[in-house]
Enzyme design. Structure first.
Site, PDB file in Angstrom:
ATOM      1  N   ARG A  83      32.632  32.295  33.863  1.00  0.00           N
ATOM      2  CA  ARG A  83      31.910  33.573  33.912  1.00  0.00           C
ATOM      3  C   ARG A  83      32.842  34.726  33.503  1.00  0.00           C
ATOM      4  O   ARG A  83      32.697  35.306  32.436  1.00  0.00           O
ATOM      5  CB  ARG A  83      31.350  33.806  35.336  1.00  0.00           C
ATOM      6  CG  ARG A  83      30.284  34.906  35.426  1.00  0.00           C
ATOM      7  CD  ARG A  83      30.832  36.301  35.525  1.00  0.00           C
ATOM      8  NE  ARG A  83      31.693  36.487  36.694  1.00  0.00           N
ATOM      9  CZ  ARG A  83      32.437  37.565  36.890  1.00  0.00           C
ATOM     10  NH1 ARG A  83      32.430  38.548  35.998  1.00  0.00           N
ATOM     11  NH2 ARG A  83      33.214  37.674  37.953  1.00  0.00           N
ATOM     12  N   ASP A  84      33.845  35.000  34.317  1.00  0.00           N
ATOM     13  CA  ASP A  84      34.691  36.170  34.068  1.00  0.00           C
ATOM     14  C   ASP A  84      35.537  35.997  32.811  1.00  0.00           C
ATOM     15  O   ASP A  84      35.702  36.940  32.029  1.00  0.00           O
ATOM     16  CB  ASP A  84      35.605  36.413  35.291  1.00  0.00           C
ATOM     17  CG  ASP A  84      35.976  37.873  35.459  1.00  0.00           C
ATOM     18  OD1 ASP A  84      35.630  38.683  34.585  1.00  0.00           O
ATOM     19  OD2 ASP A  84      36.625  38.205  36.474  1.00  0.00           O
ATOM     20  N   HIS A 114      38.893  38.485  44.843  1.00  0.00           N
ATOM     21  CA  HIS A 114      38.855  38.267  43.391  1.00  0.00           C
ATOM     22  C   HIS A 114      39.970  39.115  42.780  1.00  0.00           C
ATOM     23  O   HIS A 114      39.938  40.336  42.872  1.00  0.00           O
ATOM     24  CB  HIS A 114      37.475  38.704  42.884  1.00  0.00           C
ATOM     25  CG  HIS A 114      37.279  38.621  41.409  1.00  0.00           C
ATOM     26  ND1 HIS A 114      36.662  37.548  40.809  1.00  0.00           N
ATOM     27  CD2 HIS A 114      37.597  39.484  40.407  1.00  0.00           C
ATOM     28  CE1 HIS A 114      36.615  37.755  39.494  1.00  0.00           C
ATOM     29  NE2 HIS A 114      37.168  38.920  39.226  1.00  0.00           N
ATOM     30  N   CYS A 172      43.918  40.787  28.978  1.00  0.00           N
ATOM     31  CA  CYS A 172      43.614  42.203  29.163  1.00  0.00           C
ATOM     32  C   CYS A 172      44.034  42.919  27.889  1.00  0.00           C
ATOM     33  O   CYS A 172      45.205  42.915  27.526  1.00  0.00           O
ATOM     34  CB  CYS A 172      44.367  42.772  30.363  1.00  0.00           C
ATOM     35  SG  CYS A 172      44.119  44.546  30.528  1.00  0.00           S
ATOM     36  N   ASN A 180      41.994  36.954  34.900  1.00  0.00           N
ATOM     37  CA  ASN A 180      42.052  36.591  36.320  1.00  0.00           C
ATOM     38  C   ASN A 180      43.403  35.933  36.566  1.00  0.00           C
ATOM     39  O   ASN A 180      44.092  35.532  35.634  1.00  0.00           O
ATOM     40  CB  ASN A 180      40.951  35.575  36.650  1.00  0.00           C
ATOM     41  CG  ASN A 180      39.568  36.138  36.420  1.00  0.00           C
ATOM     42  OD1 ASN A 180      38.921  35.817  35.424  1.00  0.00           O
ATOM     43  ND2 ASN A 180      39.119  36.986  37.307  1.00  0.00           N
TER      44      ASN A 180
HETATM   45 ZN    ZN Z   1      37.030  39.930  37.400  1.00  0.00          ZN
END
Ligand code: ZN
Length: 311
Positions: free
Chosen positions: A14-15, A211, A244, A253
């Protein structure tokens, strides 16, 4: 959580995937999820029920959930941005739904186009839908306090605002709230502080997970702080997928492989086999050519004579 100490919740599908431009084919997603589950991962956030035109990377979430549900013992989690997404998530049979509530109202308006009051109303609507289901079919419903450690638009968010929103999510009927360092602003002291603050409002049993991102290199230090204050669920993604754009070299993450190594080395059982976990990266490399993967354990290997707690 039988026979494990810490639940590592894999959020890469997902992320990770929502943060990159490449679209992973459905078959590769299935292979990835199956391989991680076979490595011992107990919970995977497999997608998000957002409109396909916003996140084409996750357009096949319903199919991914249907597949993931066939894997015995796997807790299948999804993100839902609103009640409409939750309706689709309930139809799919996901075991866990997470609704993000950005504690920064500016961020909330920009990302979800909703005020705090509107997000709380969505939470109530989702709870009402869940309660229509027979008790044994109701998914776990978490309200995630995103941008909890600071917002790229507003900066630090006042404690009182975070505490009040945590309380409102529980009042709305969420089973639990979570702390989310969406922006990678957290540090170990802030992790301890916010955990205590929110637990003071909702109770220890209603905040168990965090998270974290590794944008500023302190992701695993933040995990240690979380362990110190008794949190037992930690989100991470395989290969730190996502990265990032503003911090070259920083994973997205925190990296699942490195997290599992640290926990197991500390004597904390995750139930995950590190070698099998690292082998899952092959699926990402093949399905996402050109996307950078992160992590130290995959390159360095485990120390000679390493004895994982779960062995
Ligand atoms: Zn996140």
């Amino acid at each position: 959580m039988s026979n494990i100490d810490i639940l590592v919740s894999e959020v890469g599908p997902r992320d990770g995937l929502q943060s990159i431009k490449s679209i992973m084919p459905l078959e590769a997603k299935k292979a990835w999820i199956a391989a991680e589950a076979a490595a011992g991962v107990r919970e995977i956030e497999v997608g998000s029920f957002v409109p396909a035109k916003i996140l084409p990377q996750l357009a096949d979430t319903a199919e991914v959930v249907a597949f993931a549900r066939t894997i015995p013992g796997l807790q299948v989690a999804v993100l839902v941005p609103n009640a409409k997404g939750a309706e689709a998530a309930l139809k799919s049979g996901a075991h866990k739904l997470t609704l993000p509530l950005s504690v920064s109202e500016t961020h909330s308006l920009k990302n979800l186009r909703r005020t705090h009051d509107q997000v709380i109303e969505e939470a109530k609507a989702i709870v009402a839908m869940i309660r229509e289901l027979p008790e044994d079919q109701r998914p776990h419903f978490e309200g995630s306090l995103s941008t909890a450690f600071g917002c790229t638009l507003e900066g630090p968010i006042p404690d009182a605002q975070i505490a009040r929103l945590a309380g409102r999510l529980i009042e709305a009927g969420c089973d639990e709230v979570g702390l989310s360092d969406t922006t990678g602003y957290a540090d170990p002291r802030a992790v301890k502080h916010l955990t205590r603050l929110v637990r003071g409002v909702v109770g220890d049993d209603k905040l168990t997970g965090i998270h974290l991102h590794n944008t500023r290199g302190v992701g695993l230090a933040n995990v240690l702080a979380a362990l110190d204050v008794g949190l037992t669920t930690v989100d991470s993604s395989l290969g730190g997928l996502g990265g990032c754009p503003f911090a070259p070299g920083a994973s997205g993450n925190i990296v699942t492989e490195d997290l599992v190594f640290m926990l197991e080395a500390m004597g904390l059982k995750t139930g995950i086999d590190i070698e099998k976990l690292v082998a899952c990266r092959t699926i990402l490399k093949e399905a996402l050519p050109g996307e950078e993967l992160y992590g130290f354990i995959p390159d360095a290997g485990v120390p000679l004579g390493f004895k994982p707690a779960s062995a």
